[in-house]
Design a protein around this motif. Sequence first.
Motif, PDB file in Angstrom:
ATOM      1  N   GLU A 101      47.145  48.129  -7.296  1.00  0.00           N
ATOM      2  CA  GLU A 101      46.841  49.550  -7.465  1.00  0.00           C
ATOM      3  C   GLU A 101      45.456  49.689  -8.087  1.00  0.00           C
ATOM      4  O   GLU A 101      45.130  49.012  -9.052  1.00  0.00           O
ATOM      5  CB  GLU A 101      47.893  50.178  -8.372  1.00  0.00           C
ATOM      6  N   PRO A 102      44.610  50.548  -7.529  1.00  0.00           N
ATOM      7  CA  PRO A 102      43.266  50.706  -8.107  1.00  0.00           C
ATOM      8  C   PRO A 102      43.326  51.276  -9.528  1.00  0.00           C
ATOM      9  O   PRO A 102      44.265  51.979  -9.884  1.00  0.00           O
ATOM     10  CB  PRO A 102      42.559  51.679  -7.169  1.00  0.00           C
ATOM     11  N   ALA A 103      42.319  50.954 -10.302  1.00  0.00           N
ATOM     12  CA  ALA A 103      42.205  51.504 -11.655  1.00  0.00           C
ATOM     13  C   ALA A 103      41.974  53.013 -11.554  1.00  0.00           C
ATOM     14  O   ALA A 103      41.487  53.512 -10.532  1.00  0.00           O
ATOM     15  CB  ALA A 103      41.041  50.841 -12.388  1.00  0.00           C
ATOM     16  N   PRO A 104      42.318  53.754 -12.596  1.00  0.00           N
ATOM     17  CA  PRO A 104      42.086  55.203 -12.575  1.00  0.00           C
ATOM     18  C   PRO A 104      40.601  55.527 -12.363  1.00  0.00           C
ATOM     19  O   PRO A 104      39.721  54.731 -12.717  1.00  0.00           O
ATOM     20  CB  PRO A 104      42.536  55.666 -13.960  1.00  0.00           C
ATOM     21  N   ALA A 105      40.335  56.689 -11.819  1.00  0.00           N
ATOM     22  CA  ALA A 105      38.950  57.103 -11.536  1.00  0.00           C
ATOM     23  C   ALA A 105      38.118  57.247 -12.808  1.00  0.00           C
ATOM     24  O   ALA A 105      36.880  57.187 -12.742  1.00  0.00           O
ATOM     25  CB  ALA A 105      38.962  58.417 -10.759  1.00  0.00           C
ATOM     26  N   CYS A 106      38.757  57.426 -13.953  1.00  0.00           N
ATOM     27  CA  CYS A 106      38.007  57.570 -15.208  1.00  0.00           C
ATOM     28  C   CYS A 106      37.534  56.222 -15.762  1.00  0.00           C
ATOM     29  O   CYS A 106      36.890  56.161 -16.801  1.00  0.00           O
ATOM     30  CB  CYS A 106      38.835  58.320 -16.247  1.00  0.00           C
ATOM     31  N   VAL A 107      37.832  55.114 -15.067  1.00  0.00           N
ATOM     32  CA  VAL A 107      37.337  53.786 -15.439  1.00  0.00           C
ATOM     33  C   VAL A 107      36.254  53.407 -14.440  1.00  0.00           C
ATOM     34  O   VAL A 107      36.468  53.436 -13.233  1.00  0.00           O
ATOM     35  CB  VAL A 107      38.464  52.731 -15.418  1.00  0.00           C
ATOM     36  N   THR A 108      35.073  53.094 -14.949  1.00  0.00           N
ATOM     37  CA  THR A 108      33.950  52.748 -14.079  1.00  0.00           C
ATOM     38  C   THR A 108      33.583  51.277 -14.230  1.00  0.00           C
ATOM     39  O   THR A 108      33.842  50.659 -15.263  1.00  0.00           O
ATOM     40  CB  THR A 108      32.718  53.615 -14.393  1.00  0.00           C
ATOM     41  N   MET A 109      32.959  50.735 -13.187  1.00  0.00           N
ATOM     42  CA  MET A 109      32.570  49.333 -13.150  1.00  0.00           C
ATOM     43  C   MET A 109      31.064  49.236 -12.985  1.00  0.00           C
ATOM     44  O   MET A 109      30.468  50.003 -12.223  1.00  0.00           O
ATOM     45  CB  MET A 109      33.273  48.656 -11.961  1.00  0.00           C
ATOM     46  N   HIS A 110      30.452  48.297 -13.703  1.00  0.00           N
ATOM     47  CA  HIS A 110      29.033  48.002 -13.543  1.00  0.00           C
ATOM     48  C   HIS A 110      28.887  46.507 -13.305  1.00  0.00           C
ATOM     49  O   HIS A 110      29.387  45.700 -14.072  1.00  0.00           O
ATOM     50  CB  HIS A 110      28.226  48.411 -14.774  1.00  0.00           C
ATOM     51  N   GLU A 111      28.179  46.168 -12.234  1.00  0.00           N
ATOM     52  CA  GLU A 111      28.002  44.775 -11.836  1.00  0.00           C
ATOM     53  C   GLU A 111      26.568  44.332 -12.077  1.00  0.00           C
ATOM     54  O   GLU A 111      25.627  45.061 -11.769  1.00  0.00           O
ATOM     55  CB  GLU A 111      28.343  44.671 -10.350  1.00  0.00           C
ATOM     56  N   SER A 112      26.394  43.138 -12.641  1.00  0.00           N
ATOM     57  CA  SER A 112      25.074  42.534 -12.764  1.00  0.00           C
ATOM     58  C   SER A 112      25.156  41.131 -12.181  1.00  0.00           C
ATOM     59  O   SER A 112      26.222  40.691 -11.751  1.00  0.00           O
ATOM     60  CB  SER A 112      24.619  42.494 -14.230  1.00  0.00           C
ATOM     61  N   TRP A 113      24.073  40.410 -12.216  1.00  0.00           N
ATOM     62  CA  TRP A 113      24.091  39.060 -11.664  1.00  0.00           C
ATOM     63  C   TRP A 113      24.980  38.143 -12.484  1.00  0.00           C
ATOM     64  O   TRP A 113      25.509  37.162 -11.987  1.00  0.00           O
ATOM     65  CB  TRP A 113      22.676  38.496 -11.569  1.00  0.00           C
ATOM     66  N   ARG A 114      25.198  38.463 -13.754  1.00  0.00           N
ATOM     67  CA  ARG A 114      25.934  37.571 -14.637  1.00  0.00           C
ATOM     68  C   ARG A 114      27.333  38.069 -15.009  1.00  0.00           C
ATOM     69  O   ARG A 114      28.240  37.272 -15.181  1.00  0.00           O
ATOM     70  CB  ARG A 114      25.119  37.357 -15.905  1.00  0.00           C
ATOM     71  N   TYR A 115      27.511  39.373 -15.178  1.00  0.00           N
ATOM     72  CA  TYR A 115      28.780  39.919 -15.650  1.00  0.00           C
ATOM     73  C   TYR A 115      29.204  41.144 -14.848  1.00  0.00           C
ATOM     74  O   TYR A 115      28.380  41.830 -14.255  1.00  0.00           O
ATOM     75  CB  TYR A 115      28.691  40.350 -17.121  1.00  0.00           C
ATOM     76  N   THR A 116      30.501  41.437 -14.921  1.00  0.00           N
ATOM     77  CA  THR A 116      31.045  42.707 -14.456  1.00  0.00           C
ATOM     78  C   THR A 116      31.634  43.393 -15.678  1.00  0.00           C
ATOM     79  O   THR A 116      32.463  42.812 -16.384  1.00  0.00           O
ATOM     80  CB  THR A 116      32.125  42.502 -13.382  1.00  0.00           C
ATOM     81  N   ASP A 117      31.174  44.604 -15.958  1.00  0.00           N
ATOM     82  CA  ASP A 117      31.634  45.370 -17.110  1.00  0.00           C
ATOM     83  C   ASP A 117      32.451  46.561 -16.633  1.00  0.00           C
ATOM     84  O   ASP A 117      32.226  47.090 -15.543  1.00  0.00           O
ATOM     85  CB  ASP A 117      30.453  45.877 -17.935  1.00  0.00           C
ATOM     86  N   ALA A 118      33.387  46.992 -17.476  1.00  0.00           N
ATOM     87  CA  ALA A 118      34.188  48.178 -17.203  1.00  0.00           C
ATOM     88  C   ALA A 118      34.101  49.106 -18.400  1.00  0.00           C
ATOM     89  O   ALA A 118      34.078  48.651 -19.544  1.00  0.00           O
ATOM     90  CB  ALA A 118      35.636  47.807 -16.928  1.00  0.00           C
ATOM     91  N   ALA A 119      34.040  50.404 -18.125  1.00  0.00           N
ATOM     92  CA  ALA A 119      33.992  51.427 -19.170  1.00  0.00           C
ATOM     93  C   ALA A 119      35.184  52.363 -18.989  1.00  0.00           C
ATOM     94  O   ALA A 119      35.443  52.834 -17.882  1.00  0.00           O
ATOM     95  CB  ALA A 119      32.686  52.204 -19.102  1.00  0.00           C
ATOM     96  N   ASN A 120      35.898  52.625 -20.080  1.00  0.00           N
ATOM     97  CA  ASN A 120      37.061  53.507 -20.040  1.00  0.00           C
ATOM     98  C   ASN A 120      36.689  54.883 -20.588  1.00  0.00           C
ATOM     99  O   ASN A 120      36.485  55.049 -21.778  1.00  0.00           O
ATOM    100  CB  ASN A 120      38.211  52.900 -20.857  1.00  0.00           C
ATOM    101  N   ASP A 121      36.641  55.871 -19.691  1.00  0.00           N
ATOM    102  CA  ASP A 121      36.407  57.248 -20.086  1.00  0.00           C
ATOM    103  C   ASP A 121      37.709  58.053 -20.024  1.00  0.00           C
ATOM    104  O   ASP A 121      37.677  59.282 -20.026  1.00  0.00           O
ATOM    105  CB  ASP A 121      35.343  57.883 -19.187  1.00  0.00           C
ATOM    106  N   CYS A 122      38.844  57.354 -19.968  1.00  0.00           N
ATOM    107  CA  CYS A 122      40.159  58.008 -19.935  1.00  0.00           C
ATOM    108  C   CYS A 122      40.585  58.394 -21.355  1.00  0.00           C
ATOM    109  O   CYS A 122      40.006  57.935 -22.334  1.00  0.00           O
ATOM    110  CB  CYS A 122      41.214  57.058 -19.355  1.00  0.00           C
ATOM    111  N   ALA A 123      41.628  59.181 -21.445  1.00  0.00           N
ATOM    112  CA  ALA A 123      42.156  59.601 -22.746  1.00  0.00           C
ATOM    113  C   ALA A 123      43.083  58.557 -23.361  1.00  0.00           C
ATOM    114  O   ALA A 123      43.412  58.638 -24.537  1.00  0.00           O
ATOM    115  CB  ALA A 123      42.909  60.922 -22.587  1.00  0.00           C
ATOM    116  N   SER A 124      43.499  57.552 -22.572  1.00  0.00           N
ATOM    117  CA  SER A 124      44.417  56.535 -23.092  1.00  0.00           C
ATOM    118  C   SER A 124      43.937  55.133 -22.706  1.00  0.00           C
ATOM    119  O   SER A 124      43.053  54.969 -21.865  1.00  0.00           O
ATOM    120  CB  SER A 124      45.825  56.769 -22.540  1.00  0.00           C
ATOM    121  N   THR A 125      44.544  54.141 -23.334  1.00  0.00           N
ATOM    122  CA  THR A 125      44.224  52.742 -23.049  1.00  0.00           C
ATOM    123  C   THR A 125      44.724  52.371 -21.655  1.00  0.00           C
ATOM    124  O   THR A 125      45.830  52.764 -21.266  1.00  0.00           O
ATOM    125  CB  THR A 125      44.875  51.824 -24.105  1.00  0.00           C
TER     126      THR A 125
END
Length: 106
Positions: free
Chosen positions: A36-60
């Motif tokens: 199941e895909p992550a909620p739309a309020c979670v965003t992903m940023h990709e770089s050559w070395r890491y993949t980061d995720a940011a949670n803009d949701c109201a809950s964990t």
Amino acid sequence: MQSWTKWFVRTTGFAMSSILSVALAEPAFAGSEDPEPAPACVTMHESWRYTDAANDCASTVGVRVVYRDGATGLCYSLPPGVTRTVGEGYLGQHGHPDHLAACEVS
């Protein structure tokens, strides 16, 4: 005696390389099961070395990276407002991440 030693060294080297390749291989995600895909309020940023995720949701939320080759990363807990590294970048073993999937953090 030297030919036996050479044979032993070659055989041992081959056996060790076979064992290491199996032991270090990461399991690929089965194609028939689509996470199941992550909620739309979670965003992903990709770089050559890491993949980061940011949670803009109201809950964990729990998220994992799904790579283009079908492999999945570990499940990480993201509290609200937190950004953290959740996987390898595009130069990693699996290449570019495809998306973030929801998961249950244990």
